[in-house]
Design a protein around this motif. Structure first.
Motif, PDB file in Angstrom:
ATOM      1  N   PRO A   1      38.997  34.133  36.606  1.00  0.00           N
ATOM      2  CA  PRO A   1      39.653  32.974  35.998  1.00  0.00           C
ATOM      3  C   PRO A   1      40.309  33.253  34.650  1.00  0.00           C
ATOM      4  CG  PRO A   1      37.257  32.727  35.961  1.00  0.00           C
ATOM      5  CD  PRO A   1      37.566  33.893  36.836  1.00  0.00           C
TER       6      PRO A   1
ATOM      7  N   ALA B   1      36.024  32.979  47.686  1.00  0.00           N
ATOM      8  CA  ALA B   1      37.272  33.572  47.186  1.00  0.00           C
ATOM      9  C   ALA B   1      37.371  35.046  47.573  1.00  0.00           C
ATOM     10  CB  ALA B   1      37.351  33.417  45.668  1.00  0.00           C
TER      11      ALA B   1
ATOM     12  N   GLU C   1      29.548  27.511  41.411  1.00  0.00           N
ATOM     13  CA  GLU C   1      30.322  28.679  40.991  1.00  0.00           C
ATOM     14  C   GLU C   1      30.050  29.903  41.850  1.00  0.00           C
ATOM     15  OE1 GLU C   1      31.098  31.440  37.010  1.00  0.00           O
ATOM     16  OE2 GLU C   1      29.997  29.547  36.851  1.00  0.00           O
TER      17      GLU C   1
ATOM     18  N   SER D   1      36.945  23.800  44.086  1.00  0.00           N
ATOM     19  CA  SER D   1      36.364  23.417  42.789  1.00  0.00           C
ATOM     20  C   SER D   1      35.126  22.540  42.943  1.00  0.00           C
ATOM     21  CB  SER D   1      37.405  22.685  41.941  1.00  0.00           C
ATOM     22  OG  SER D   1      37.871  21.521  42.615  1.00  0.00           O
TER      23      SER D   1
ATOM     24  N   GLN E   1      31.855  29.571  45.024  1.00  0.00           N
ATOM     25  CA  GLN E   1      33.297  29.704  44.814  1.00  0.00           C
ATOM     26  C   GLN E   1      33.712  31.173  44.875  1.00  0.00           C
ATOM     27  OE1 GLN E   1      34.024  27.879  41.022  1.00  0.00           O
ATOM     28  NE2 GLN E   1      33.928  25.783  41.807  1.00  0.00           N
ATOM     29  N   LYS E   2      32.977  32.031  44.164  1.00  0.00           N
ATOM     30  CA  LYS E   2      33.326  33.457  44.111  1.00  0.00           C
ATOM     31  C   LYS E   2      33.175  34.115  45.479  1.00  0.00           C
ATOM     32  CE  LYS E   2      32.398  34.283  39.213  1.00  0.00           C
ATOM     33  NZ  LYS E   2      33.817  34.585  38.896  1.00  0.00           N
TER      34      LYS E   2
ATOM     35  N   TYR F   1      39.609  32.033  41.117  1.00  0.00           N
ATOM     36  CA  TYR F   1      38.152  31.910  41.073  1.00  0.00           C
ATOM     37  C   TYR F   1      37.441  33.246  40.847  1.00  0.00           C
ATOM     38  CZ  TYR F   1      38.724  27.104  42.580  1.00  0.00           C
ATOM     39  OH  TYR F   1      39.078  25.778  42.636  1.00  0.00           O
TER      40      TYR F   1
END
Length: 244
Positions: free
Chosen positions: A112, A79, A72, A68, A75-76, A109
Motif C-alpha cells: 500500500p 491479493a 488485513e 477492503s 486482504q494480503k 493491498y
C-alpha cells in the motif's frame, strides 16, 4: 535423609518455538496446496468451457473491488493469489482490461505504501500527459486521413503495477520513465497496420531497438499488434500500438 545431597533434576528445554514453527509450516503448506487445488479446478473448467474462465475472472475482479471489507491478513492473501494466478490467466486470455485492474488492485493491498506514493506522483502529471496524447492523436489522425486510412484512436495510460515493475526491474525513478501513456491505433486491415507504421516513423523519430512486430510473431495468447516507441511531439518517448 536430612543433609543428603540432592542432585538437581534436568529441566527440559521448552519446545514451543519448534512446535510453533512446525505448525506454521504445516499451515503454509496447507494454504499452498489449497491455492494449487483452486488453480487446477480453474484450468480444468477453462479446458471445458472458456466462458467459465471469463466468469471466474469477473467474479475475482468484483471480490478485489470489495476487498477492503476483509481483515488485513485476508486482504494480503487474496491479493497475492490474484497477482499470482488470476492476473496471469487474464493476460493469457488477452483480457487486458481485467488484467490491469486485477494487478493494480492487488498491488494496492500487497504494498500500500508504494501504491499510494506512485499514485500521488502520477496524479500530479496526469494533465500534461493527457494533453500530450491529445496532440499526438490529432497529428496522426490528420496524416492517416491524408493517406486514406480510417483509424480509431485510444489513449491508454499505463497502469500503476506495470510502472512499478519497470521501476524495480530497471532501477529507475518515475522521472526516468516517459512512456506513461501508450496510443493505440486501430485500423481495418493488416496492410493498413504496416502502412500506418511507416507514417508514424515519418512523422516522429523511432527509437532504435524499440520496435516489436507481434503480427508476424503472434504472442502465445493470440495477441497481434505492432509496437513502436518514438520521440513524440513533446520531445519525449511515446509508445504507439497499431492493430486491426
Amino acid at each position: 535423609e536430612p543433609g543428603a545431597r540432592v542432585d538437581a533434576l534436568p529441566v527440559a528445554e521448552p519446545a514451543v518455538p519448534e512446535a510453533a514453527e512446525a505448525i506454521a509450516r504445516k499451515k503454509r503448506h496447507g494454504e499452498t496446496s489449497k491455492s494449487a487445488a483452486n488453480l487446477r479446478k480453474i484450468l480444468l473448467a477453462m479446458a471445458k468451457d472458456l466462458r467459465v474462465m471469463v466468469i471466474k475472472l469477473a467474479d475475482r475482479l468484483h471480490n478485489m473491488r470489495t476487498l477492503s471489507a476483509m481483515p488485513e491478513h485476508r486482504q494480503k492473501k487474496v491479493a497475492q493469489e490474484t497477482l499470482q494466478i488470476f492476473a496471469p490467466l487474464a493476460h493469457r486470455l488477452g483480457i487486458w482490461q481485467i488484467k490491469w485492474q486485477l494487478e493494480d488492485l492487488a498491488f494496492k493491498y500487497i504494498n500500500p505504501e508504494a501504491y499510494n506514493e506512485l499514485k500521488q506522483k502520477l496524479d500530479k502529471t496526469r494533465a500534461q500527459r493527457e494533453k500530450d496524447i491529445a496532440t499526438t492523436t490529432e497529428v496522426l489522425k490528420t496524416r492517416l486521413a491524408e493517406e486514406g486510412i480510417q483509424a480509431e484512436f485510444q489513449g491508454r495510460p499505463k497502469h500503476l503495477y506495470s510502472i512499478y515493475n519497470k521501476m524495480q526491474k530497471q532501477t529507475l525513478d518515475l522521472g526516468d520513465i516517459y512512456d506513461l501513456i501508450a496510443l493505440r491505433v486501430i485500423v481495418p486491415t493488416v496492410a493498413d497496420c504496416y502502412h500506418a507504421l511507416g507514417i508514424v516513423h515519418q512523422v516522429w523519430m523511432p527509437l532504435p531497438g524499440r520496435f516489436d512486430d507481434y503480427i508476424a510473431k503472434v504472442k502465445s495468447n493470440g495477441y497481434q499488434s505492432l509496437h513502436t516507441k518514438v520521440i513524440g511531439p513533446a520531445g519525449e518517448p511515446l509508445e504507439i500500438q497499431i492493430r486491426t
